[in-house]
Every structure is written in structure tokens, then in C-alpha cells.
Design an enzyme around this catalytic site. Structure first.
Site, PDB file in Angstrom:
ATOM      1  N   HIS A 501      27.110 -12.761  29.395  1.00 28.91           N
ATOM      2  CA  HIS A 501      25.655 -12.311  28.809  1.00 28.91           C
ATOM      3  C   HIS A 501      26.121 -10.809  27.735  1.00 28.91           C
ATOM      4  CE1 HIS A 501      22.104 -13.840  26.887  1.00 28.91           C
ATOM      5  NE2 HIS A 501      21.212 -12.933  28.242  1.00 28.91           N
ATOM      6  N   ARG A 502      27.790 -10.332  27.819  1.00 32.12           N
ATOM      7  CA  ARG A 502      27.439  -9.056  26.434  1.00 32.12           C
ATOM      8  C   ARG A 502      27.822  -9.907  25.177  1.00 32.12           C
ATOM      9  NH1 ARG A 502      31.872  -6.442  29.976  1.00 32.12           N
ATOM     10  NH2 ARG A 502      32.354  -8.167  30.087  1.00 32.12           N
TER      11      ARG A 502
END
Length: 529
Positions: A501-502
Site C-alpha cells: 500500500h506504500r
């Protein structure tokens, strides 16, 4: 006569230690240079360690199951004099060995007859065959480049000299006998009960008909499993070959052992069939090998897998997106193509279709085919498509890599997946075949299940998990007047997409999944990939 100590060589890049799984020789055994003397497992592979000397085994310094640092003495040999040939290495020196013996790189020895300057070039497998057939390699004329001797040269020479035991079939290719012969494990040589019954075949009528081959190719791990289960590898049915010769893997041995233990009316399904998953080659490890109360060492491949999973889970914040594709058209397309694939010797599974659908998604959303380089503070979008395929093995999860998916057709991908998965299970993959993936697929549906939360193969940024292709109830608009809906059975494929999700936003993950599903639900779109 001189006693030479042999130290555990560097058996792979970056490997500092290895577990000595089994001895292939015992004190008093005569060995030749390049003959395997032990099986060693590292965190990368299971390898055979070859002798650097011609001589007689003097002493074994390490017990089976013991972890040995690279460079420690593991065995000694008596060389020279009446008990062995003269050594061709300096005292205390050893020859390095690769993590995976590569038969494509021949070794050479001085010819024992003829001109003293002549050298014979032959890979280890050819040397083993020559020993088994009683052929002097120095007398064989090699037909390969630079006079390289191959297996056909050895067999033709053996036939000409009358040393081939199967003279009536001398013109047929004969596989190298890896599982029988004079070379046995130290356990068998010491007269253990397991060794005594290692080659007992199944009783007639108690299972599948034995194949009854003269020779069979297999790996050390497979031979050990066959010994443990009391199975003769020559009797195990197989459709797999290596260089035109019969090859038996661990799953074949287990299936044969289980089928042999069943009554005739409970025959096992054919290899590779059964189950309704995506039918990739990965299979689960055998739970029967783990007994309650047993202590299992956490090292080697298992420890490496654990460390990488820990790194991925605690480095990349995982988010998993779940969805389901309706794949009636895909099921029909595969059924139409299966006979054509079979004609060219390929078993067509659903996985090549999924790979092409994923390829379409990555082309539209390349952020999922990327790597985050934190130290450089940059996200690298990869311009190649190398897909890892997770394979469950007895040693743990391994991820062989299918390179250049965008340049290969469905049949080619199917054949490559089958080959790599098979060699992952028998631990014969080269280290480079496990590196370089840009996106990973894992098929938990092959062993049951719909959804999961797969862990990303770090440093990639996404992994796609596949559930089982099964008939499930779906809601569709009623055909005809369009006044309502109806519940109908349809073939469906559950998808579980984990993202870092980064790097990848949830909305982008959903849009990528939609592209993948569009291509699975309408297989004609795959013609563009």
C-alpha cells in the site's frame, strides 16, 4: 598411500553452511573423482557433493543431519599406492562445486590410455553412466564440440564392446540408472532394515501395474523417499522425461505408494488430475511426513522462507483486494484447446490464461509491476514481465520464475510452468531460476480454498492468489424480458490480490483486477497479449 582430507566446498553463492542429509558412501568404499559422496542441503538447494579424489573412503567425520560450516572436514580418503589412484589435487585442497551440478559444463580428465596429452571431456552424468556400463571414457570418441563425450557416445561404445546388458534394445535410448547399482547410502550399507527393503516392489494386484523399466532418472531426494516408502523407482509410472529418458519425481513415488496400498477398486486418479483448482503444477507437501510430537529443525530452505516472509510482512503494509471472475467462456476455451495442446505434448492448465490476463493488467497499470527502492527514494517501473509461480514442496514454498511472459504463447507457458514446478519439487532448479521475478502468482485453489491474503514476494509490490475454479451460484439478469434476476450455476475463479500500500492505491488495485477479470471472462481478448 596417503590419507587426504576433504572439506565441505562452497556449494552455492553466499552459502556459509549446509546440512549433511545423507552419506552415499561408507568407510571402505572405493570412489572415483567426481563421484557423489554425500547429499547436502543448504538454504538454496539440495546438492550432491562430488569427491575430488580417486581412492578409498577412510573415515566419515560428520553424522547425517548435522549442520556443517563450509570448509570443515567431512570425509577422508586413502589415495595412491595399492588402495587408490594417485591424487591430482594438492593435499588439503578441494574442488569447488556449484549449487546445482550443471551437466552442460563438461569436466575433463587425462586419458588413461593412448596419447598422454589427450583429454576426455564429459559431464558428471556421462561419467556416472560410463562407470555403470563399465566403459573407459578415454577410449570413447566424443561426437560433441571439441570431442565432448555425451551419453549416446558411451552407450554406442558399450554396445560395440558388448558391455550393454540389454543388447536387444541397444539402439533405444536408455536412461541413466540413478537409483540402483553399487552406490548406496551409508545407512543401507550398514544393513539397516530400511535399506534391506528399499527395493521391494508392490504385490501384484495391490495397486497400479509397475512400469518395470531397466533404469530411471531421479533426484537424491526422490531416491531417499523411495527407500523410505519401500518403492522400486523402476516400477513407478511416469510420463515425464529428461533428455528422452524416464524421470520420476517425488509426487510420482507418493502416488504410486498410496495407490499400491489401496484395493483395486480404489485406484488413484492420474497424475496431475483430481481437484478443481486452477490446475497449476504446485502440490502441497505431504502432511504424513510430520508426526505429532516431532521436532522439526528450522533451518535451510524453511528458515530462508521464514525470513523472507517476515521481511515482506513487516516491511510492506499489505492490503488484499478480493474479487471473483465468471469464467464459463474460459473453461470452454481451455477444453477446446486441450486436445491441440496434447498433440504437442503439453498439459494445458488455466494458469497460462491467467498469466496472459495479468499481463494485460500490468500493461495498463504498470505500478503493480514495480519495485520500491527505499534507500534511493524511488519506485522503479519494470519494463520486463517475469512471473514467479509459487510451488509448494516438501522443503517449503519455492518460487521459480517464468521469464518474458509477454513473448510466449499459451502452450509454451504451460510447458515451462510444468517443467519448472516439477524441478522445484525435486529440488533440481538452478539458483538463477528462482530470481528476477517482477510479479508473483500463487494457486492455493489447487489444494482447496477460495480466498486468502497472500504475502508479497518482496521486493515486488503485488501478488495474485488464485482460488479453485468451481461451479458456484451467481445472480444474472433473467433472459428475455429483462424484468428480473435469477440464480444460476456458473464456473467462477476467486482472486485475491495483495498489494504494497506504500506504492499501490486500493482503487488502482481494483481497476487492475477488473482488467484481469475482463480478459478471463472473455478469452478472445487474450489474443492481443
Amino acid at each position: 598411500m596417503t590419507v587426504k582430507e576433504f572439506r565441505l566446498p562452497d556449494v552455492g553463492e553466499g552459502v556459509a553452511e549446509g546440512e549433511l542429509v545423507s552419506w552415499l558412501v561408507a568407510p571402505g568404499d572405493r570412489v572415483e573423482e567426481d563421484q557423489p559422496v554425500a547429499e547436502v542441503e543448504t538454504d538454496k538447494a539440495l546438492v550432491e557433493v562430488p569427491s575430488s579424489y580417486d581412492g578409498v573412503v577412510e573415515e566419515l567425520f560428520v553424522e547425517e543431519g548435522e549442520v556443517v560450516p563450509v570448509g570443515d572436514v567431512i570425509i577422508s580418503f586413502r589415495v595412491g599406492g595399492a588402495d587408490g589412484a594417485s591424487a591430482d589435487a594438492e593435499s588439503g585442497d578441494t574442488k569447488p562445486t556449484d549449487a546445482e551440478p550443471d551437466d552442460s559444463e563438461p569436466t575433463s580428465v587425462e586419458a588413461e590410455s593412448g596419447s598422454p596429452s589427450r583429454r576426455t571431456f564429459a559431464p558428471p552424468s556421462v561419467r556416472r553412466l560410463a562407470r555403470e556400463l563399465g566403459v573407459d571414457l578415454s577410449a570413447v570418441d566424443g561426437s560433441g564440440p571439441g570431442g565432448r563425450v555425451d551419453e549416446r557416445d558411451v552407450r554406442e561404445h558399450a554396445d560395440a564392446e558388448g558391455s550393454d546388458p540389454d543388447e536387444d534394445d541397444a539402439t533405444d535410448p536408455k536412461p541413466v540408472e540413478m537409483d540402483t547399482g553399487d552406490r548406496k547410502s551409508a545407512v543401507s550399507k550398514r544393513g539397516s532394515a530400511e535399506g534391506a527393503g528399499a527395493t521391494t516392489a508392490a504385490e501384484p494386484g495391490s495397486g497400479p501395474e509397475p512400469a518395470g523399466r531397466d533404469r530411471t532418472l531421479s533426484t537424491p531426494a526422490t531416491r531417499k523417499l523411495a527407500n523410505d516408502l519401500g518403492v522400486d523407482l523402476d516400477d513407478v509410472p511416469t510420463d515425464e522425461t529428461r533428455e528422452g529418458e524416464a524421470f520420476v519425481a517425488e509426487e510420482h513415488v507418493r502416488a504410486y505408494a498410496e495407490a499400491s496400498a489401496r484395493p483395486d477398486d480404489e485406484a488413484a486418479p492420474p497424475a496431475g488430475e483430481g481437484g478443481s483448482g486452477v490446475e497449476t503444477e504446485p502440490t502441497p507437501a505431504d502432511p504424513a511426513t510430520d508426526a505429532p510430537g516431532e521436532t522439526i529443525p528450522y533451518r535451510g530452505v524453511r528458515r530462508t522462507i521464514g525470513e523472507r516472509m517476515e521481511q515482506s510482512k513487516f516491511t510492506a503494509p499489505h492490503v488484499t483486494h478480493h474479487d471473483t471472475a465468471e469464467v464459463d467462456a474460459l473453461v470452454a476455451a481451455r477444453e477446446r484447446l486441450k486436445p491441440r495442446a496434447a498433440e504437442v505434448g503439453v498439459k494445458l492448465t488455466y494458469l497460462p490464461f491467467v498469466m496472459k490476463a495479468v499481463l494485460a493488467g500490468l500493461r495498463e497499470y504498470p505500478i503493480l509491476n514495480s519495485e520500491l527502492r527505499e534507500e534511493a527514494e524511488e519506485i522503479v517501473l519494470k519494463d520486463e514481465y517475469h512471473f514467479g509461480v509459487a510451488v509448494a514442496t516438501d522443503a517449503g514454498l519455492m518460487v521459480p520464475v517464468i521469464e518474458d511472459v509477454d513473448e510466449k504463447g499459451l502452450f509454451e507457458l504451460a510447458a515451462e510452468v510444468s517443467d519448472l514446478a516439477s524441478r522445484a519439487r525435486d529440488r533440481s532448479l538452478a539458483p538463477e531460476e528462482l530470481r528476477g521475478s517482477t510479479f508473483t502468482l500463487t494457486n492455493f485453489g489447487a489444494i482447496g480454498g477460495e480466498y486468502a491474503t497472500p504475502i508479497i514476494n518482496y521486493p515486488e509490490t503485488a501478488v495474485l492468489g488464485l482460488g479453485a475454479v468451481e461451479k458456484r451460484p451467481v445472480v444474472r439478469e433473467r433472459s428475455g424480458d429483462g424484468t428480473g434476476h435469477e440464480v444460476v450455476p456458473a464456473s467462477t475463479l476467486p482472486l485475491s490480490l495483495s498489494i504494497d500500500h506504500r506504492v499501490v492505491d486500493g482503487a488502482v488495485a481494483a481497476e487492475f483486477a477488473n482488467v484481469v477479470m475482463d480478459h478471463l471472462e472473455e478469452p478472445l481478448l487474450l489474443l492481443n497479449e
